[in-house]
Design a protein around this motif. Structure first.
Motif, short mmCIF file in Angstrom:
data_model
loop_
_atom_site.label_atom_id
_atom_site.label_comp_id
_atom_site.label_asym_id
_atom_site.label_seq_id
_atom_site.Cartn_x
_atom_site.Cartn_y
_atom_site.Cartn_z
N THR A 73 27.60 36.29 -11.21
CA THR A 73 26.53 36.91 -10.43
C THR A 73 25.54 35.86 -9.93
OG1 THR A 73 26.69 39.04 -11.54
CG2 THR A 73 24.55 38.49 -10.59
N LEU A 74 25.12 34.99 -10.82
CA LEU A 74 24.15 33.97 -10.44
C LEU A 74 24.74 32.97 -9.45
CD1 LEU A 74 22.32 33.37 -13.84
CD2 LEU A 74 21.58 34.75 -11.88
N GLN A 75 26.02 32.67 -9.60
CA GLN A 75 26.67 31.75 -8.66
C GLN A 75 26.69 32.36 -7.25
OE1 GLN A 75 30.90 31.16 -9.16
NE2 GLN A 75 30.76 29.08 -8.35
N GLY A 76 27.05 33.63 -7.15
CA GLY A 76 27.05 34.30 -5.85
C GLY A 76 25.67 34.37 -5.24
N LEU A 77 24.67 34.68 -6.04
CA LEU A 77 23.30 34.75 -5.54
C LEU A 77 22.80 33.37 -5.12
CD1 LEU A 77 20.97 36.60 -4.92
CD2 LEU A 77 20.26 36.44 -7.31
N HIS A 78 23.14 32.36 -5.90
CA HIS A 78 22.77 30.99 -5.58
C HIS A 78 23.36 30.57 -4.23
CE1 HIS A 78 21.39 26.97 -6.61
NE2 HIS A 78 22.57 26.49 -6.30
N GLN A 79 24.60 30.97 -3.97
CA GLN A 79 25.24 30.67 -2.68
C GLN A 79 24.52 31.40 -1.54
OE1 GLN A 79 29.32 31.77 -3.37
NE2 GLN A 79 29.83 29.80 -4.29
N ARG A 80 24.13 32.63 -1.78
CA ARG A 80 23.44 33.40 -0.73
C ARG A 80 22.10 32.75 -0.39
NH1 ARG A 80 22.66 39.77 -0.86
NH2 ARG A 80 24.67 39.64 0.16
N LEU A 81 21.36 32.33 -1.39
CA LEU A 81 20.04 31.75 -1.15
C LEU A 81 20.14 30.37 -0.50
CD1 LEU A 81 18.21 32.75 -4.45
CD2 LEU A 81 17.95 33.79 -2.18
N GLY A 82 21.20 29.64 -0.78
CA GLY A 82 21.38 28.32 -0.20
C GLY A 82 20.44 27.29 -0.79
N PRO A 83 20.62 26.04 -0.39
CA PRO A 83 19.84 24.95 -0.98
C PRO A 83 18.34 25.00 -0.66
CG PRO A 83 21.20 24.13 0.82
CD PRO A 83 21.58 25.57 0.60
N THR A 84 17.96 25.63 0.42
CA THR A 84 16.54 25.69 0.77
C THR A 84 15.96 27.07 0.55
OG1 THR A 84 17.08 26.17 3.08
CG2 THR A 84 16.78 23.85 2.49
N GLY A 85 16.72 27.94 -0.11
CA GLY A 85 16.27 29.31 -0.33
C GLY A 85 15.28 29.43 -1.47
N GLY A 86 14.92 30.66 -1.77
CA GLY A 86 13.98 30.93 -2.85
C GLY A 86 14.62 30.75 -4.21
N ARG A 87 13.83 31.07 -5.22
CA ARG A 87 14.27 30.92 -6.60
C ARG A 87 14.96 32.19 -7.08
NH1 ARG A 87 8.99 30.20 -9.56
NH2 ARG A 87 8.55 31.88 -8.14
N ILE A 88 15.72 32.03 -8.15
CA ILE A 88 16.36 33.16 -8.82
C ILE A 88 15.58 33.45 -10.10
CG2 ILE A 88 18.41 34.02 -9.99
CD1 ILE A 88 20.07 32.20 -8.13
N LEU A 89 15.03 34.65 -10.18
CA LEU A 89 14.37 35.12 -11.40
C LEU A 89 15.32 36.12 -12.03
CD1 LEU A 89 10.80 35.75 -9.89
CD2 LEU A 89 11.79 33.61 -10.71
N ALA A 90 15.94 35.74 -13.13
CA ALA A 90 16.97 36.55 -13.78
C ALA A 90 16.40 37.32 -14.95
CB ALA A 90 18.12 35.67 -14.24
N LEU A 91 16.60 38.63 -14.94
CA LEU A 91 16.15 39.50 -16.02
C LEU A 91 17.38 40.03 -16.73
CD1 LEU A 91 13.87 39.37 -13.87
CD2 LEU A 91 13.25 41.67 -14.56
N ILE A 92 17.46 39.79 -18.02
CA ILE A 92 18.65 40.17 -18.77
C ILE A 92 18.28 41.13 -19.91
CG2 ILE A 92 18.47 38.02 -20.12
CD1 ILE A 92 21.82 39.55 -19.36
N GLU A 93 19.01 42.23 -19.94
CA GLU A 93 18.89 43.18 -21.05
C GLU A 93 20.23 43.21 -21.76
OE1 GLU A 93 17.75 47.83 -21.93
OE2 GLU A 93 18.96 47.38 -20.17
N PRO A 94 20.35 42.54 -22.92
CA PRO A 94 21.61 42.57 -23.67
C PRO A 94 21.83 43.98 -24.22
CG PRO A 94 20.23 40.73 -24.37
CD PRO A 94 19.38 41.65 -23.54
N ARG A 95 22.59 44.78 -23.51
CA ARG A 95 22.69 46.19 -23.84
C ARG A 95 24.09 46.65 -24.21
NH1 ARG A 95 19.52 51.06 -21.81
NH2 ARG A 95 20.98 52.76 -22.07
N SER A 96 25.12 45.98 -23.69
CA SER A 96 26.48 46.42 -24.02
C SER A 96 26.67 46.29 -25.53
CB SER A 96 27.51 45.57 -23.28
OG SER A 96 27.52 44.24 -23.79
#
Length: 183
Positions: free
Chosen positions: A73-96
């Motif tokens: 998921t983060l790899q795909g989002l990182h590709q979408r944002l590109g090298p000059t894009g914004g930051r990724i703020l990841a929120l994780i709920e370990p729920r499974s």
């Protein structure tokens, strides 16, 4: 050569698309027709699904519920944002069930490496989430109170940033909480 344009991100989606095109071709659907169908395919719910955009901050929901899914998921989002894009703020709920039991805890921090900030929600876990995320240093924070987590994320978010929530549950209605607080 056939090309298509579609909104889905990441190598895993490209491989799935290729597999679908090849399977369709095996049953007699011409490649050009399959490519056109891909252009109309919007993806499935909870796979980097955009929940809203407020003040230039995009809030995504993703079903990522184990380290491999989180990293993808983060790899795909990182590709979408590109090298000059914004930051990724990841929120994780370990729920499974496996996450709550700590089965994946030794792989969790590494799976979050592409996130600029990580916000863990420790809601009755039987293992030490702050310790598990310690390799991420100051980039990672853990919260036990959802409104406080939302407040911290909103205080950090800037125009162009992507907030991605990762859980196999509703995460306490966090998407609406984030969107309201960002407004």
């Amino acid at each position: 050569a056939q090309t298509t344009h579609w909104p889905l991100l990441g190598e895993h989606n490209r491989m799935n698309a290729l597999g679908a095109l090849l399977a369709a071709r095996q049953v007699g659907i011409p490649l050009a027709e399959g490519v056109l169908a891909l252009e109309r395919f919007e993806g499935v719910k909870r796979r980097l699904e955009i929940k809203g955009v407020v003040n230039g901050v995009t809030v995504y929901d993703d079903f990522a519920h184990h380290p491999t899914a989180i990293a993808t998921t983060l790899q795909g989002l990182h590709q979408r944002l590109g090298p000059t894009g914004g930051r990724i703020l990841a929120l994780i709920e370990p729920r499974s069930n496996t996450m709550k039991m700590g089965v994946w805890s030794d792989q969790l921090a590494e799976s979050l490496n592409l996130a600029d900030r990580v916000y863990g929600y420790d809601h009755h876990l039987g293992w030490d989430l702050p310790m598990v995320l310690q390799p991420l240093g100051a980039r990672a924070q853990v919260y036990t109170h959802l409104p406080t987590l939302v407040e911290a994320v909103v205080a950090e978010a800037n125009t162009g940033d992507a907030i991605v929530t990762m859980s196999n549950g509703a995460f306490g209605g966090i998407h609406d909480l984030l969107l309201r607080a960002l407004a």
